[in-house]
Design an enzyme around this catalytic site. Structure first.
Site, short mmCIF file in Angstrom:
data_model
loop_
_atom_site.label_atom_id
_atom_site.label_comp_id
_atom_site.label_asym_id
_atom_site.label_seq_id
_atom_site.Cartn_x
_atom_site.Cartn_y
_atom_site.Cartn_z
N CYS A 48 0.94 -1.67 0.14
CA CYS A 48 0.05 -0.11 -0.13
C CYS A 48 0.40 1.54 -0.49
O CYS A 48 2.17 0.95 0.70
CB CYS A 48 -1.11 0.04 1.54
SG CYS A 48 -2.03 -1.57 1.59
N ARG B 52 2.98 0.92 -6.76
CA ARG B 52 2.88 0.50 -4.62
C ARG B 52 1.46 -0.86 -4.68
O ARG B 52 1.18 -1.95 -3.91
CB ARG B 52 3.04 0.95 -3.35
CG ARG B 52 4.17 1.63 -3.88
CD ARG B 52 4.50 2.32 -2.34
NE ARG B 52 4.44 1.49 -0.90
CZ ARG B 52 5.58 1.68 -1.13
NH1 ARG B 52 6.88 1.75 -1.47
NH2 ARG B 52 5.59 0.66 0.61
N TRP C 234 -3.30 -2.45 -1.48
CA TRP C 234 -4.13 -3.50 -2.07
C TRP C 234 -3.78 -4.02 -0.87
O TRP C 234 -3.05 -4.58 -0.06
CB TRP C 234 -1.72 -3.49 -2.14
CG TRP C 234 -1.31 -4.64 -3.10
CD1 TRP C 234 -0.70 -5.61 -3.98
CD2 TRP C 234 -0.73 -6.03 -2.33
NE1 TRP C 234 -0.39 -6.54 -4.89
CE2 TRP C 234 -0.82 -7.22 -3.71
CE3 TRP C 234 -0.58 -6.94 -1.47
CZ2 TRP C 234 0.07 -8.38 -3.18
CZ3 TRP C 234 -0.17 -8.28 -0.92
CH2 TRP C 234 -0.89 -8.73 -1.54
N ASN D 177 0.10 0.84 6.18
CA ASN D 177 0.76 -0.59 4.83
C ASN D 177 1.16 -1.48 5.70
O ASN D 177 1.93 -1.32 6.93
CB ASN D 177 1.83 0.48 4.69
CG ASN D 177 2.73 -0.75 3.54
OD1 ASN D 177 1.47 -1.54 3.36
ND2 ASN D 177 3.29 -0.28 3.50
N GLY D 178 1.07 -2.49 5.60
CA GLY D 178 1.45 -3.77 6.49
C GLY D 178 0.82 -4.63 7.20
O GLY D 178 -1.01 -4.21 6.37
N GLU E 116 13.32 -15.68 -16.22
CA GLU E 116 12.67 -14.30 -15.87
C GLU E 116 12.40 -13.51 -16.57
O GLU E 116 10.85 -13.17 -16.52
CB GLU E 116 14.18 -13.06 -15.87
CG GLU E 116 14.44 -12.32 -15.55
CD GLU E 116 13.18 -11.42 -14.68
OE1 GLU E 116 13.09 -11.98 -13.45
OE2 GLU E 116 13.02 -10.04 -14.67
N LYS F 87 8.23 -12.67 -16.54
CA LYS F 87 7.58 -11.22 -17.14
C LYS F 87 6.42 -11.43 -17.60
O LYS F 87 5.37 -10.38 -17.99
CB LYS F 87 9.06 -9.98 -18.02
CG LYS F 87 9.96 -9.74 -17.61
CD LYS F 87 10.18 -8.56 -16.78
CE LYS F 87 9.66 -8.88 -15.54
NZ LYS F 87 10.12 -8.79 -14.61
N GLU G 271 3.66 -11.89 -15.37
CA GLU G 271 3.10 -10.91 -14.45
C GLU G 271 2.33 -10.13 -15.57
O GLU G 271 1.65 -9.93 -14.92
CB GLU G 271 4.78 -9.95 -14.36
CG GLU G 271 5.20 -10.10 -12.89
CD GLU G 271 6.56 -9.67 -12.66
OE1 GLU G 271 6.50 -9.65 -11.53
OE2 GLU G 271 7.48 -9.19 -13.19
N HIS H 226 11.81 -34.34 -19.00
CA HIS H 226 11.37 -34.88 -17.90
C HIS H 226 10.54 -34.16 -17.83
O HIS H 226 9.55 -34.34 -16.69
CB HIS H 226 12.64 -34.42 -16.96
CG HIS H 226 14.23 -35.24 -17.02
ND1 HIS H 226 14.74 -36.75 -16.94
CD2 HIS H 226 14.84 -34.91 -17.90
CE1 HIS H 226 15.18 -36.66 -17.74
NE2 HIS H 226 16.03 -35.82 -17.69
N LYS I 78 4.68 -3.17 -6.73
CA LYS I 78 5.99 -3.04 -6.78
C LYS I 78 6.67 -3.44 -5.21
O LYS I 78 8.73 -4.07 -5.62
CB LYS I 78 6.70 -1.92 -6.94
CG LYS I 78 7.81 -0.76 -7.13
CD LYS I 78 8.23 -2.03 -8.58
CE LYS I 78 9.60 -1.49 -9.24
NZ LYS I 78 9.60 -2.94 -10.23
#
Ligand code: G6P
Length: 619
Positions: free
Chosen positions: A2, A27, A75, A101-102, A492, A496, A499, A515, A614
């Site tokens: 947040c 955020r 968030w 926030n938390g 990576e 990307k 996401e 496999h 983020k």
């Protein structure tokens, strides 16, 4: 997570708060809200589900007057993202309003206690419990608000950055933190408060970083010039604040003509890597000077083991570093997800070096992993981007990546800078230990200096990548394959894509395909193969043959002039020749662009993908 923003001074608070929320929207963005005390002393709270623009639309006809206010972009952790659960939250009497926030871990116990005392709750959030607890404490202990905040926070288990308004004290803003970042900006006749410096930078460069378990009381009067701040701990001990200077500029936060921050940040990489290497890689003198290493050489040279801990994209950078450190410095390396490491009772010795990697420098799990390793006596070296963030502050030493603010939620320029910093570190240790040849050292150092130009050459293929990206928007799944240094690049690339385009993607070591993933290959399955000219090139070519034999569609990232793969792949993207350990810095660029363009064609919100944040300041 947040985003928090606050203002107290002589100006109208609302426009400053809204602008701040837009800057913090990266955020978290499932709902937003604002609380203002107007000139008649009324406390108005407005909230809306969705992005900050929805809140602005909602507030268009409302009373947004007042020179003091707090605002929040959420968030969701406790309670679904809706208007009721959006912040700010009122206390029982509606005298106080809080943003947070938390996560308050013991909120259920606290809530049950307050309910027994007759308190009622409007939302499902842990935050509302906190504001009720503060009011309850103030009323029952007959103390002022600051003391009530201190006493209430002493009962809280968990993480918080909070800001509180009190209708009865329209000249005071109170804030506190533990585990979630909070910074105060000091203006001429005004104070700003925010989760990070991005909303503050256009008003002042003087800041105070609030530390864990500290409470700050900001007082400003819109009529007179009374301006005051007081800092104390939640246990009531007064502290002297240290005023620091911000190194952030406003232009670094703007999109600079690009449609999205992510694309801007991808294209910035030639410059950001130059910035990361400035003053460190000296091509003329053929050496690397990394002060965090020089000052602590013995710790590295005596290390029996290096443990790398990180999350998300930073973890992928850590995997690449494992290859480089083991190759050049011949020290065993373990790469750990911070969230697993912190809870799995790991064996940590005093002669271990722990490298923590974090763009934001605030990731809760990485912070906790560091604290655990520190308590066992390990030496902590961090690679971070945000200057002054919590992780570099608790580390023994480190290296900033200096790429400027990364706003796009999907990390791009931070990743390449992390890989660069870690490669520099591997080279420093390897040369000092004498475990790598001087020729190899010189070759890599000189090549590092050429990397920014080589990235520019890869970026020239953007239009072609954008063009063939359209072909793949139908896909439900992707596989990414790579080997050695490029296995983490495959992971990576897959991260990307998932996401930002919401297409499922898996990154795999190419040889492991047999496999399991090979069973998935069909005409519908695009496979991205990272196949530059490296030690295992021929083996990866065989893997591509296996995919083609099963009618999979291959997008290959190859070295310029490649002849083998070019004949069999459906699409190829060329990267310039480079040292093997540096290939990730080039091969990841087309994968960033591919994910970006697929997401754009699909109409996805590239900079603010759903459900992501983020900076993950809760575990
Ligand atoms: C979040 C971000 C990722 C990032 C990860 C670790 O998931 O969306 O882009 O890689 O956190 O963040 P850090 O700031 O510690 O690198």
């Amino acid at each position: 997570m947040c985003g928090i923003v606050g203002y107290i001074g002589k100006r109208k608070a609302y426009p400053i708060l809204i602008k701040g929320l837009h800057r913090l929207e990266y955020r978290g963005y499932d709902s937003a809200g604002v609380a203002l005390i107007n000139d008649e002393g009324q406390l108005n709270v407005y909230k809306a589900k969705g992005k900050v623009a929805e809140l602005e639309a909602f507030c268009a006809e409302k009373d947004t007057n007042g020179c003091i206010g707090i605002a929040h972009t959420r968030w969701a952790t406790h309670g679904e993202p809706n208007t009721v659960n959006a912040h700010p939250h009122y206390s029982e009497s509606e005298r106080l309003a809080i943003i947070h926030n938390g996560i308050i871990e013991n909120y259920a116990v606290l809530k049950a206690g307050l309910q027994q005392e007759g308190y009622t709750f409007r939302s499902d959030t842990d935050t509302e419990v906190l504001v009720q607890l503060i009011e309850y404490t103030q009323v029952n202990r007959h103390v002022d608000l600051k003391t009530a905040v201190q006493l209430a926070l002493q009962q809280v288990i968990g993480a918080y950055a909070i800001a509180i308004l009190d209708k009865d004290h329209p000249d005071t803003l109170i804030a506190a933190r533990k585990g979630s970042p909070l910074v105060v900006g000091i203006g001429e006749d005004e104070y700003f408060l925010a989760s990070d410096a991005t909303p503050i930078v256009e008003y002042t460069d003087k800041v105070i970083y609030i530390e864990d378990e500290e409470v700050v009381v900001l007082t400003a009067n819109s009529q007179s010039s009374i301006l005051n701040y007081q800092l104390s701990t939640i246990n009531g001990v007064d502290k002297t604040p240290e005023i620091k200077r911000l190194e952030l500029s406003l232009s670094q936060l703007e999109k600079g003509g690009y449609p999205h921050f992510m694309l801007k940040e991808i294209f910035e990489q030639p410059r950001t890597l130059t910035d990361s290497m400035r003053g460190r890689v000296n091509v003329r003198q053929d050496n690397i000077a990394l002060s965090g290493f020089i000052d602590n050489k013995e710790r590295f040279l005596n290390a029996k083991r290096i443990i790398i801990t990180a999350c998300g994209t930073s973890w992928h950078a850590g995997l690449i570093a494992m290859y480089a450190i083991e190759e050049f410095a011949q020290i065993p390396v373990e790469v750990e997800y911070s969230s697993e490491f912190r809870y799995r009772k790991p064996v940590i010795n005093q002669d271990d070096v722990v490298i923590a990697i974090s763009q934001s420098g605030e990731t809760a799990d990485t912070l906790a992993a560091i604290q655990l390793a520190k308590s066992k006596g390990a030496f902590i070296f961090s690679i971070c981007n945000v200057v002054g963030a919590s992780i570099p502050r608790v580390s023994d030493s480190g290296c900033y990546t200096h790429v400027g603010p990364e706003i796009g939620v999907a990390s791009t320029k931070a990743f390449t800078a992390q890989v660069t910093a870690l490669t520099m570190l591997a080279l420093c240790i390897g040369r000092e230990k004498g475990t790598m040849s001087e020729d190899k050292y010189l070759a890599v150092v000189r090549e590092l200096g050429r990397i920014p130009d080589k990235i520019s050459r890869v970026l020239e293929q953007d239009a072609r990548i954008a063009d063939f990206a359209k072909t793949f928007t139908y896909a439900q799944n992707f596989i990414y394959l790579g080997r050695g240094y490029n296995y983490p690049v495959a992971m990576e690339g897959a991260l990307k894509l998932k996401e930002i385009s919401y297409i499922h993607a898996e990154g795999y070591p190419a040889a492991e395909m047999k496999h399991g993933p090979i069973a998935l290959i069909s005409q519908e399955m695009p496979v991205v193969v990272v196949a530059p000219h490296c030690g295992t090139y021929e083996k990866v070519v065989s893997n591509i043959q296996e995919i083609k034999a099963r009618k999979g569609r291959v997008i290959a990232v190859v070295t310029e002039g490649d002849e083998l793969v070019s004949k069999i792949a459906d699409y190829i993207i060329e990267v310039p020749e480079t040292e093997e350990c540096l290939t990730p810095l080039l091969t990841v660029i087309p994968l960033q662009l591919l994910a970006y363009h697929i997401a754009v064609v699909k109409g996805c919100d590239v900079d603010q993908p759903r459900n992501l944040a983020k900076s993950v300041t809760v575990e």
